[in-house]
Design a protein around this motif. Structure first.
Motif, PDB file in Angstrom:
ATOM      1  N   ASP A   1       0.827  -1.207   0.000  1.00  0.00           N
ATOM      2  CA  ASP A   1       0.000   0.000   0.000  1.00  0.00           C
ATOM      3  C   ASP A   1       0.865   1.262   0.000  1.00  0.00           C
ATOM      4  O   ASP A   1       0.512   2.269  -0.627  1.00  0.00           O
ATOM      5  N   PHE A   2       2.001   1.218   0.697  1.00  0.00           N
ATOM      6  CA  PHE A   2       2.916   2.360   0.651  1.00  0.00           C
ATOM      7  C   PHE A   2       3.456   2.553  -0.757  1.00  0.00           C
ATOM      8  O   PHE A   2       3.581   3.680  -1.249  1.00  0.00           O
ATOM      9  N   GLU A   3       3.774   1.449  -1.430  1.00  0.00           N
ATOM     10  CA  GLU A   3       4.284   1.565  -2.796  1.00  0.00           C
ATOM     11  C   GLU A   3       3.243   2.169  -3.733  1.00  0.00           C
ATOM     12  O   GLU A   3       3.550   3.060  -4.528  1.00  0.00           O
ATOM     13  N   SER A   4       1.996   1.707  -3.639  1.00  0.00           N
ATOM     14  CA  SER A   4       0.957   2.234  -4.524  1.00  0.00           C
ATOM     15  C   SER A   4       0.590   3.670  -4.186  1.00  0.00           C
ATOM     16  O   SER A   4       0.129   4.421  -5.043  1.00  0.00           O
ATOM     17  N   SER A   5       0.803   4.083  -2.931  1.00  0.00           N
ATOM     18  CA  SER A   5       0.469   5.452  -2.538  1.00  0.00           C
ATOM     19  C   SER A   5       1.483   6.467  -3.031  1.00  0.00           C
ATOM     20  O   SER A   5       1.175   7.656  -3.152  1.00  0.00           O
ATOM     21  N   GLY A   6       2.705   6.004  -3.278  1.00  0.00           N
ATOM     22  CA  GLY A   6       3.757   6.925  -3.697  1.00  0.00           C
ATOM     23  C   GLY A   6       4.438   7.639  -2.547  1.00  0.00           C
ATOM     24  O   GLY A   6       5.302   8.488  -2.767  1.00  0.00           O
ATOM     25  N   LEU A   7       4.060   7.324  -1.303  1.00  0.00           N
ATOM     26  CA  LEU A   7       4.683   7.962  -0.151  1.00  0.00           C
ATOM     27  C   LEU A   7       6.074   7.385   0.098  1.00  0.00           C
ATOM     28  O   LEU A   7       6.292   6.194  -0.066  1.00  0.00           O
ATOM     29  N   ASN A   8       6.979   8.256   0.518  1.00  0.00           N
ATOM     30  CA  ASN A   8       8.334   7.843   0.844  1.00  0.00           C
ATOM     31  C   ASN A   8       8.411   7.518   2.332  1.00  0.00           C
ATOM     32  O   ASN A   8       8.257   8.395   3.180  1.00  0.00           O
ATOM     33  N   ARG A   9       8.660   6.270   2.668  1.00  0.00           N
ATOM     34  CA  ARG A   9       8.680   5.861   4.074  1.00  0.00           C
ATOM     35  C   ARG A   9       9.833   6.498   4.837  1.00  0.00           C
ATOM     36  O   ARG A   9       9.817   6.555   6.068  1.00  0.00           O
ATOM     37  N   ASP A  10      10.839   6.968   4.116  1.00  0.00           N
ATOM     38  CA  ASP A  10      11.986   7.582   4.784  1.00  0.00           C
ATOM     39  C   ASP A  10      11.776   9.063   5.068  1.00  0.00           C
ATOM     40  O   ASP A  10      12.621   9.692   5.692  1.00  0.00           O
TER      41      ASP A  10
END
Length: 239
Positions: free
Chosen positions: A195-204
């Protein structure tokens, strides 16, 4: 004298017992009524939601908007008898959707997926845990809520006593708020990495502790309207 006192004690004890039985009877009757009302609400809400979705799919936007207003009125009228309720949606229902949570009381909401936007409005005493949101989250008019949110932009208006566990790309914004507190996003569930990948958000990239208070313009003193949740007080178990 003892013979006279004993019956009085027995009578008082029997009266108290009968009062207790009556209270339990009334409590059970009230619970039955609430359950019947809740069942009616859930059935009616489900029918109206399906109707709205069908109208939207058919492009009948005006009629869909009118049914949405009726749906909101049904929810508002039903809040007083609805029991604390757990809502829960998954990836297929959330992917790139615009999600609105409004008028909830004492509810536990779990959104395991990747919405496009999320609005939380006029909620009291709720727990809202949400997977990564592609764009923005707006929290407005809420009190005593727990929110776990990952997003690009977080705006919070007219809210009090709320705790935020956030991952936010930009600086969070509060306005008209008091006694709100922040900690880093820590909720997880199976599939959250996708879900983070599809959202485009940078976890860092996480500015969880950088908050702009539009009601506090002093540069030399911190705003009294928000704070950081001490590490020892942060939630570690979310189940």
């Amino acid at each position: 004298m003892c013979a006279a006192v004993l019956p009085e004690r027995l009578q008082r004890r029997e009266a108290e017992r009968q009062q207790g039985v009556e209270r339990q009877r009334q409590k059970k009757e009230a619970q039955v009524v609430r359950e019947e009302q809740s069942e009616f609400f859930l059935a009616e809400f489900g029918r109206e939601r399906e109707a709205v979705e069908s109208l939207l799919a058919a492009g009948a936007l005006e009629e869909a908007a009118a049914r949405l207003q009726a749906l909101q009125k049904l929810l508002t009228d039903s809040v007083r008898f609805l029991a604390p309720y757990e809502l829960e949606l998954g990836p297929a229902e959330l992917r790139q959707r615009d999600v609105l949570l409004a008028g909830l009381r004492g509810c536990r909401v779990r959104l395991r997926g990747n919405p496009n936007t999320l609005r939380v409005r006029d909620c009291r005493g709720c727990s809202v845990l949400c997977g990564p949101v592609s764009t923005s989250v707006l929290v407005d008019g809420c009190s005593d809520c727990l929110l776990a949110l990952a997003c690009q932009q977080l705006r919070t208006h007219r809210s009090q006593g709320c705790r935020f566990y956030v991952q936010v790309t930009s600086r969070a914004v509060i306005e008209g708020c008091s006694n709100v507190s922040f900690a880093p996003y820590a909720w997880s569930y199976p599939g959250i990495e996708g879900d983070f990948e599809s959202s485009g958000l940078n976890r860092d990239s996480n500015n969880w502790n950088l908050v702009d208070d539009f009601d506090w313009l002093a540069m030399d003193k911190p705003s009294p309207n928000w704070s950081l949740i001490p590490e020892q007080e942060r939630i570690t178990c979310w189940d």
